[in-house]
Design a protein around this motif. Structure first.
Motif, PDB file in Angstrom:
ATOM      1  N   VAL A  51       0.852  -1.193   0.000  1.00 18.73           N
ATOM      2  CA  VAL A  51       0.000   0.000   0.000  1.00 18.73           C
ATOM      3  C   VAL A  51       0.889   1.244   0.000  1.00 18.73           C
ATOM      4  O   VAL A  51       1.790   1.378   0.822  1.00 18.73           O
ATOM      5  CB  VAL A  51      -0.934  -0.001   1.216  1.00 18.73           C
ATOM      6  N   GLY A  52       0.651   2.122  -0.946  1.00 18.99           N
ATOM      7  CA  GLY A  52       1.454   3.325  -1.107  1.00 18.99           C
ATOM      8  C   GLY A  52       2.512   3.214  -2.185  1.00 18.99           C
ATOM      9  O   GLY A  52       3.094   4.222  -2.582  1.00 18.99           O
ATOM     10  N   SER A  53       2.802   2.010  -2.676  1.00 19.90           N
ATOM     11  CA  SER A  53       3.778   1.875  -3.761  1.00 19.90           C
ATOM     12  C   SER A  53       3.241   2.537  -5.019  1.00 19.90           C
ATOM     13  O   SER A  53       2.036   2.575  -5.250  1.00 19.90           O
ATOM     14  CB  SER A  53       4.093   0.407  -4.032  1.00 19.90           C
ATOM     15  N   GLU A  54       4.140   3.061  -5.843  1.00 20.36           N
ATOM     16  CA  GLU A  54       3.740   3.873  -6.992  1.00 20.36           C
ATOM     17  C   GLU A  54       4.263   3.314  -8.303  1.00 20.36           C
ATOM     18  O   GLU A  54       5.315   2.665  -8.343  1.00 20.36           O
ATOM     19  CB  GLU A  54       4.249   5.307  -6.818  1.00 20.36           C
ATOM     20  N   ILE A  55       3.529   3.586  -9.346  1.00 19.17           N
ATOM     21  CA  ILE A  55       3.893   3.214 -10.711  1.00 19.17           C
ATOM     22  C   ILE A  55       3.627   4.419 -11.601  1.00 19.17           C
ATOM     23  O   ILE A  55       2.545   5.018 -11.540  1.00 19.17           O
ATOM     24  CB  ILE A  55       3.094   1.999 -11.197  1.00 19.17           C
ATOM     25  N   ALA A  56       4.593   4.785 -12.391  1.00 20.08           N
ATOM     26  CA  ALA A  56       4.423   5.931 -13.285  1.00 20.08           C
ATOM     27  C   ALA A  56       3.444   5.591 -14.407  1.00 20.08           C
ATOM     28  O   ALA A  56       3.404   4.460 -14.902  1.00 20.08           O
ATOM     29  CB  ALA A  56       5.772   6.351 -13.855  1.00 20.08           C
ATOM     30  N   LEU A  57       2.673   6.567 -14.801  1.00 20.60           N
ATOM     31  CA  LEU A  57       1.740   6.396 -15.911  1.00 20.60           C
ATOM     32  C   LEU A  57       2.522   5.998 -17.164  1.00 20.60           C
ATOM     33  O   LEU A  57       3.506   6.641 -17.520  1.00 20.60           O
ATOM     34  CB  LEU A  57       0.979   7.701 -16.141  1.00 20.60           C
ATOM     35  N   GLY A  58       2.079   4.913 -17.814  1.00 23.92           N
ATOM     36  CA  GLY A  58       2.754   4.443 -19.014  1.00 23.92           C
ATOM     37  C   GLY A  58       3.801   3.382 -18.767  1.00 23.92           C
ATOM     38  O   GLY A  58       4.342   2.824 -19.724  1.00 23.92           O
ATOM     39  N   HIS A  59       4.106   3.051 -17.492  1.00 20.30           N
ATOM     40  CA  HIS A  59       5.105   2.037 -17.176  1.00 20.30           C
ATOM     41  C   HIS A  59       4.422   0.716 -16.832  1.00 20.30           C
ATOM     42  O   HIS A  59       3.506   0.679 -16.018  1.00 20.30           O
ATOM     43  CB  HIS A  59       5.978   2.482 -16.001  1.00 20.30           C
ATOM     44  N   GLY A  60       4.909  -0.366 -17.410  1.00 20.87           N
ATOM     45  CA  GLY A  60       4.372  -1.683 -17.105  1.00 20.87           C
ATOM     46  C   GLY A  60       2.966  -1.862 -17.639  1.00 20.87           C
ATOM     47  O   GLY A  60       2.349  -0.963 -18.193  1.00 20.87           O
ATOM     48  N   VAL A  61       2.450  -3.079 -17.475  1.00 23.83           N
ATOM     49  CA  VAL A  61       1.087  -3.336 -17.938  1.00 23.83           C
ATOM     50  C   VAL A  61       0.092  -2.430 -17.218  1.00 23.83           C
ATOM     51  O   VAL A  61      -0.916  -2.003 -17.793  1.00 23.83           O
ATOM     52  CB  VAL A  61       0.709  -4.824 -17.732  1.00 23.83           C
ATOM     53  N   ILE A  62       0.369  -2.113 -15.953  1.00 23.32           N
ATOM     54  CA  ILE A  62      -0.540  -1.264 -15.179  1.00 23.32           C
ATOM     55  C   ILE A  62      -0.542   0.158 -15.721  1.00 23.32           C
ATOM     56  O   ILE A  62      -1.593   0.751 -15.975  1.00 23.32           O
ATOM     57  CB  ILE A  62      -0.143  -1.287 -13.692  1.00 23.32           C
ATOM     58  N   GLY A  63       0.651   0.723 -15.895  1.00 23.77           N
ATOM     59  CA  GLY A  63       0.747   2.095 -16.381  1.00 23.77           C
ATOM     60  C   GLY A  63       0.230   2.270 -17.793  1.00 23.77           C
ATOM     61  O   GLY A  63      -0.376   3.296 -18.128  1.00 23.77           O
ATOM     62  N   VAL A  64       0.462   1.270 -18.654  1.00 23.42           N
ATOM     63  CA  VAL A  64      -0.027   1.343 -20.031  1.00 23.42           C
ATOM     64  C   VAL A  64      -1.549   1.238 -20.057  1.00 23.42           C
ATOM     65  O   VAL A  64      -2.225   1.961 -20.794  1.00 23.42           O
ATOM     66  CB  VAL A  64       0.613   0.235 -20.892  1.00 23.42           C
ATOM     67  N   ALA A  65      -2.114   0.339 -19.246  1.00 20.54           N
ATOM     68  CA  ALA A  65      -3.570   0.198 -19.203  1.00 20.54           C
ATOM     69  C   ALA A  65      -4.234   1.511 -18.796  1.00 20.54           C
ATOM     70  O   ALA A  65      -5.266   1.897 -19.360  1.00 20.54           O
ATOM     71  CB  ALA A  65      -3.952  -0.911 -18.237  1.00 20.54           C
ATOM     72  N   ALA A  66      -3.627   2.211 -17.837  1.00 19.82           N
ATOM     73  CA  ALA A  66      -4.198   3.488 -17.395  1.00 19.82           C
ATOM     74  C   ALA A  66      -4.018   4.574 -18.449  1.00 19.82           C
ATOM     75  O   ALA A  66      -4.952   5.329 -18.740  1.00 19.82           O
ATOM     76  CB  ALA A  66      -3.550   3.917 -16.082  1.00 19.82           C
ATOM     77  N   ARG A  67      -2.828   4.672 -19.016  1.00 17.58           N
ATOM     78  CA  ARG A  67      -2.566   5.742 -19.984  1.00 17.58           C
ATOM     79  C   ARG A  67      -3.412   5.595 -21.235  1.00 17.58           C
ATOM     80  O   ARG A  67      -3.944   6.577 -21.771  1.00 17.58           O
ATOM     81  CB  ARG A  67      -1.081   5.739 -20.362  1.00 17.58           C
ATOM     82  N   GLU A  68      -3.567   4.356 -21.720  1.00 14.76           N
ATOM     83  CA  GLU A  68      -4.283   4.132 -22.973  1.00 14.76           C
ATOM     84  C   GLU A  68      -5.751   3.795 -22.771  1.00 14.76           C
ATOM     85  O   GLU A  68      -6.484   3.648 -23.746  1.00 14.76           O
ATOM     86  CB  GLU A  68      -3.607   3.003 -23.758  1.00 14.76           C
ATOM     87  N   ASN A  69      -6.187   3.648 -21.500  1.00 12.42           N
ATOM     88  CA  ASN A  69      -7.572   3.274 -21.203  1.00 12.42           C
ATOM     89  C   ASN A  69      -7.961   2.015 -21.974  1.00 12.42           C
ATOM     90  O   ASN A  69      -8.959   1.974 -22.697  1.00 12.42           O
ATOM     91  CB  ASN A  69      -8.525   4.426 -21.531  1.00 12.42           C
ATOM     92  N   THR A  70      -7.160   0.970 -21.786  1.00 12.11           N
ATOM     93  CA  THR A  70      -7.420  -0.303 -22.454  1.00 12.11           C
ATOM     94  C   THR A  70      -6.900  -1.445 -21.607  1.00 12.11           C
ATOM     95  O   THR A  70      -5.890  -1.291 -20.912  1.00 12.11           O
ATOM     96  CB  THR A  70      -6.741  -0.338 -23.843  1.00 12.11           C
ATOM     97  N   PRO A  71      -7.565  -2.599 -21.615  1.00  7.28           N
ATOM     98  CA  PRO A  71      -7.008  -3.751 -20.913  1.00  7.28           C
ATOM     99  C   PRO A  71      -5.692  -4.192 -21.570  1.00  7.28           C
ATOM    100  O   PRO A  71      -5.536  -4.106 -22.790  1.00  7.28           O
ATOM    101  CB  PRO A  71      -8.081  -4.837 -21.073  1.00  7.28           C
ATOM    102  N   VAL A  72      -4.756  -4.653 -20.759  1.00  9.62           N
ATOM    103  CA  VAL A  72      -3.490  -5.195 -21.253  1.00  9.62           C
ATOM    104  C   VAL A  72      -3.308  -6.555 -20.610  1.00  9.62           C
ATOM    105  O   VAL A  72      -3.306  -6.666 -19.382  1.00  9.62           O
ATOM    106  CB  VAL A  72      -2.295  -4.277 -20.923  1.00  9.62           C
TER     107      VAL A  72
END
Length: 452
Positions: A207-228
């Motif tokens: 809890v509290g760990s961070e991921i930059a937008l566009g990094h990893g499957v998580i960051g890409v899914a958020a940036r592109e608004n698409t499942p990865v």
């Protein structure tokens, strides 16, 4: 016999077995080559990975017809797709999703430095042939998925608080869907980061760990608004463990602080399957629902469809809870007398104004908006003896610097509360009612402000 539909052969499009693509040059010379990905776009279209400017590519540009032979990895039945080339996409959700998936395939086969996606070639599917031959019996149909989704939806709809909602969503993944490792991350849009607010199945919560937008499957899914979705072990830097960069040299977060200021990311050490699904409400990405497994091919397209529906419900519920009024009552007045005296050795709390990071007796606790909230509570406690606060006054306090839209205050408070519970300093935060909280301190507190 009726030709099979593209939807009915979706197991062939999971990337488990490379497809074979046949094209023809303008002079009639045929060419056959393996293709890394044939991806389902919709009932009438597929996308093929464009990686090399080779004979296949030249043929398609000259003569936009192709046939692709795909194999069902379970039944061993072949199907031939007759395709017509439409366009190439070099950015956007489809391209980013295929790029992530290709990285997983490439690293799984030791070809990470060779496989580079140049584009996603979109084709219209004009006809599908089922190739004659004996195959294996199909697997039993997965039944009850819609009923399990209904159960999850009903359980989540009954939640009245953010913490209850997040824990219920994770419980649904475990109990109804058999997914052991999962996490929920919310988007901090101004900081272009996602932060973990809940997880299950890991040795530490993260809890509290961070991921930059566009990094990893998580960051890409958020940036592109698409499942990865990746179904092979991935070592590629951008697609296995999302790289946290909050303390990189030259970051906007301020000075390079001592080691230990980064909350460890709770992911599996060797994930073989990963699926990240954006949580969206009113067209706005709120965060990501992420699941993973140590098994290859753990999540298929049905799992993806189910998680998209679940993430949509979760996103709408989060948005609704955050938009609810905190309380109709007036905020409490500051205490007229100091808080009750406490004994014991004093605790030293240091605040770095550049990024609102908080250290308690030299140990890192939190930063960002959650850190600013905690510093405000401690200042009011030491200066005026206050212990009771409201969400409304926190929202109005300019020192906290909440964004004007989608401030995620409840999520920040939950994050702070969890970090205090996990680190067990002699202080904690309790909810005392809707939109109300109390700071509980068990020993004297010494505050230190650091500008840089």
């Amino acid at each position: 016999m009726t030709a099979p539909s593209l939807h009915s052969i979706r197991p062939c499009l999971e990337g488990a077995i490379p497809a074979v693509m046949a094209t023809c040059a303008s002079d009639g010379t045929p060419n056959v080559a393996y293709i890394s990905q044939v991806v389902y776009v919709d009932e009438g279209h597929v996308a093929l990975s464009f990686q090399f400017f080779n004979k296949t590519r030249a043929n398609i540009l000259a003569h936009p017809q192709a046939s692709v032979l795909v194999l069902d990895p379970v039944t061993a039945r072949f199907y031939r797709l007759h395709l017509r080339y439409l366009r190439t996409e070099t950015h956007g959700p489809l391209f980013e999703s295929m790029k992530a998936r290709l990285a997983g395939i490439a690293s799984h086969s030791g070809m990470a430095e060779v496989f580079r996606l140049k584009g996603s070639d979109v084709y219209a599917v004009e006809h599908i042939d089922a190739i004659d031959g004996e195959g294996l019996p199909p697997p039993p149909c997965r039944t009850g998925l819609l009923h399990r989704l209904r159960q999850c939806s009903e359980r989540m709809a009954a939640c009245t608080g953010l913490d209850e909602l997040l824990q219920t969503a994770l419980a649904c993944l475990r109990e109804a869907l058999g997914i052991a490792h999962a996490m929920v991350l919310l988007l901090d849009a101004p900081a272009q980061r996602l932060y973990t607010v809940a997880s299950c199945g890991y040795a530490t919560s993260g809890v509290g760990s961070e991921i930059a937008l566009g990094h990893g499957v998580i960051g890409v899914a958020a940036r592109e608004n698409t499942p990865v979705r990746i179904n092979h072990m991935a070592h590629a830097a951008l697609y296995s463990h999302a790289m946290r960069s909050s303390l990189q040299a030259g970051s906007a977060d301020g000075p390079a602080l001592a080691p230990g200021t980064e909350i460890p990311y709770p992911g599996l050490p060797e994930p073989h399957s990963q699926l990240a699904v954006p949580m969206v409400a009113a067209g706005r990405v709120l965060g990501v629902l992420f699941v993973e497994s140590a098994r290859d091919m753990a999540f298929d397209f049905e799992d993806e469809d189910l998680l998209v529906a679940l993430a949509g419900h979760l996103g709408a519920a989060i948005d609704l809870l955050q938009a609810a009024p905190d309380s109709s009552e007036a905020p409490p007045a500051p205490a007229a007398a100091p808080a009750p005296a406490v004994g014991g050795a004093p605790v030293r709390v240091r605040h770095y104004a550049s990024n609102d990071s908080i250290f308690i007796d030299g140990d890192y606790l939190i930063k960002g908006v959650a850190g600013a909230i905690f510093w405000k509570l401690l200042r009011d406690y030491t200066q005026a003896g206050r212990t009771d606060f409201t969400n409304r006054e926190l929202r109005l306090d300019p020192s906290i610097r909440l964004p004007d839209v989608a401030d995620n205050l409840e999520a920040r408070l939950l994050l702070l509360q969890r970090r205090l519970q996990e680190n067990a300093p002699p202080m904690r935060i309790e909810k005392t009612g809707r939109g109300r909280l109390r700071l509980c301190v068990a020993c004297p507190v010494l505050l230190e402000e650091q500008a840089g």
